[in-house]
Design a protein around this motif. Structure first.
Motif, PDB file in Angstrom:
ATOM      1  N   TRP A  98       0.687  -1.217  -0.001  1.00 22.98           N
ATOM      2  CA  TRP A  98      -0.035   0.115  -0.097  1.00 22.98           C
ATOM      3  C   TRP A  98       0.712   1.226   0.112  1.00 22.98           C
ATOM      4  O   TRP A  98       0.248   2.309  -0.190  1.00 22.98           O
ATOM      5  CB  TRP A  98      -0.965  -0.008   1.189  1.00 22.98           C
ATOM      6  N   SER A 111       2.388   3.081  -4.212  1.00 25.04           N
ATOM      7  CA  SER A 111       1.818   4.095  -5.017  1.00 25.04           C
ATOM      8  C   SER A 111       1.729   5.529  -4.348  1.00 25.04           C
ATOM      9  O   SER A 111       0.879   6.716  -4.814  1.00 25.04           O
ATOM     10  CB  SER A 111       0.647   3.896  -5.608  1.00 25.04           C
ATOM     11  N   THR A 112       2.608   5.676  -2.971  1.00 21.89           N
ATOM     12  CA  THR A 112       2.431   7.253  -2.503  1.00 21.89           C
ATOM     13  C   THR A 112       3.235   8.038  -3.156  1.00 21.89           C
ATOM     14  O   THR A 112       4.053   8.029  -3.767  1.00 21.89           O
ATOM     15  CB  THR A 112       2.897   7.029  -1.313  1.00 21.89           C
ATOM     16  N   ALA A 147      -0.107   6.264   4.767  1.00 19.05           N
ATOM     17  CA  ALA A 147       0.046   6.436   3.223  1.00 19.05           C
ATOM     18  C   ALA A 147      -0.065   7.872   2.606  1.00 19.05           C
ATOM     19  O   ALA A 147       0.575   8.073   1.587  1.00 19.05           O
ATOM     20  CB  ALA A 147      -0.782   5.326   2.722  1.00 19.05           C
ATOM     21  N   ASP A 148      -0.561   8.773   3.254  1.00 15.55           N
ATOM     22  CA  ASP A 148      -1.023   9.868   2.416  1.00 15.55           C
ATOM     23  C   ASP A 148      -0.063  11.144   2.734  1.00 15.55           C
ATOM     24  O   ASP A 148      -0.268  12.318   2.564  1.00 15.55           O
ATOM     25  CB  ASP A 148      -2.486  10.115   2.781  1.00 15.55           C
TER      26      ASP A 148
END
Length: 387
Positions: free
Chosen positions: A14, A17-18, A80-81
């Motif tokens: 996860w 793709s950050t 993740a953000d």
């Protein structure tokens, strides 16, 4: 493109793709390095000198990342953000005393020490508008000289200063973030001047914990010899009665309290020598932890909580969930409050950039230091505490 190396663990899917760049160091692989290697305590691990080409390539890659994990819990703390952005590029002068003001969505901070200001005397503070990233200088009324530490508490700012020259001792001030009126709350210990304050903390009852240091004297901001060893003062927020609760032969630097108000963390930065100014690798660079006893005016159970992976800890804050964040060299370390292990680092890009101090919002933080201001936003864990 995913970078693969024996010295790095594969990232959780996860995170692939950050927007931010991540690395997860394999501590088992680093436990036994081949060939020759060396670094000083002032260099981050990725600055290690080595004759092993694979290790060198790995270290160069790690140096390009925004986040470096040593423990998988770091992923859940950051999320993740999260992104890191260098929002203000300023001179490579130390910047200190960051205070986030939620009522106005602004960040107060200061350029500290010589050179800078007017002959090294700083009567102005920076004010950063978070919404549009505009920066201006403000002067409190009356002026607050050489602000060194700041906290936000119940709608007001509380700051501590080094004082300056022979004109003003270090002091504790209250600053209204709307009118910029400054009120001196404490400027002496029953007639004894303070050496010059470095930082402060406010506990849930509104009492103050002040670190009185030799940094101002060391940088020539204060002319008189420090009257005592670097110390922590406890100040009753109602009566203003003060007492020394700890002293060190090193240097009292930052100070932070755990979310339950029962643990106090203090970086001892005796690694910094003064007059002449230099960094002594054999000087103190640990963080002490203390139990706050009873109603708060006594510290007990002093223990070595941690030492940094590199450099030394300066500004320190504890999140609402108890994680310890501390500025150290090219980034901010996130530390487990139980074991003292560094779980991971938020990086500032390397080079001359140095993380000095930090301020929390709800799920975001600002880092100030040499090189300007960095904004770390959309952090998963709760940073803001309940008081």
């Amino acid at each position: 493109m995913v970078f693969e190396s024996h010295y790095l663990n594969p990232l959780p899917a996860w995170l692939n793709s950050t927007a931010a760049k991540w690395a997860w160091v394999s501590l088992t692989a680093f436990a036994n390095l081949p060939g020759q290697f060396n670094r000083t305590i002032f260099d981050a691990p990725w600055a290690t000198d080595t004759d092993n080409s694979i290790l060198l390539k790995t270290l160069n890659h790690v140096n390009t990342n925004d986040f470096v994990a040593y423990d998988e819990r770091f992923f859940e703390i950051i999320g993740a953000d999260t992104t890191v952005k260098h929002i203000q590029h300023l001179a490579y002068q130390s910047h200190e005393a960051p205070c986030y003001i939620p009522e106005t969505n602004q960040l107060l901070f200061v350029e500290w020490g010589k050179p800078g200001g007017d002959d090294g005397i700083h009567k102005w503070q920076y004010l950063l508008d978070i919404e549009n990233n505009t920066l201006r200088k403000i002067i409190t009324n009356p002026p607050t000289y050489n602000l060194h530490g700041c906290v936000h508490f119940q709608g007001q700012l509380y700051g501590v200063t080094d004082g300056y020259g022979d004109n003003e001792t270090g002091k504790l001030v209250q600053i209204d973030p709307h009118s910029w009126k400054a009120t001196t709350l404490l400027n002496n210990f029953l007639g004894q001047p303070f050496a010059g304050f470095n930082d402060l903390e406010v506990d849930p009852e509104g009492n103050f914990w002040l670190t009185d240091s030799k940094s101002g004297w060391g940088r020539g901001i204060v002319d008189f010899t420090p009257p005592n060893d670097p110390s922590i003062y406890f100040v009753n927020g109602t009566t203003m009665q003060a007492k020394v609760v700890w002293t060190t032969s090193g240097n009292a630097n930052g100070v932070a309290m755990g979310p339950n108000g029962k643990t106090l963390y203090v970086p001892d930065s005796g690694v910094s020598e003064f007059r002449p100014s230099y960094k002594n690798p054999y000087g103190r660079r640990m963080v002490w932890a203390f139990d706050v006893v009873g109603r708060g005016a006594v510290l007990a159970g002093q223990r070595l909580f941690t030492s940094p992976v590199s450099y030394f800890y300066d500004g320190i804050r504890v999140s609402g969930e108890g994680w310890v964040f501390a500025g150290s060299g090219d980034g901010v370390d996130v530390i487990d409050p139980e074991s003292g292990f560094v779980l991971g680092s938020i990086r500032l890009g390397g080079g001359e950039n140095v993380a000095v101090s930090l301020a929390f919002g709800e799920n975001e933080l600002w880092i100030v230091g040499k090189g300007g201001v960095w904004h770390v936003k959309d952090i998963k864990t709760k940073l803001k505490r309940d008081w």
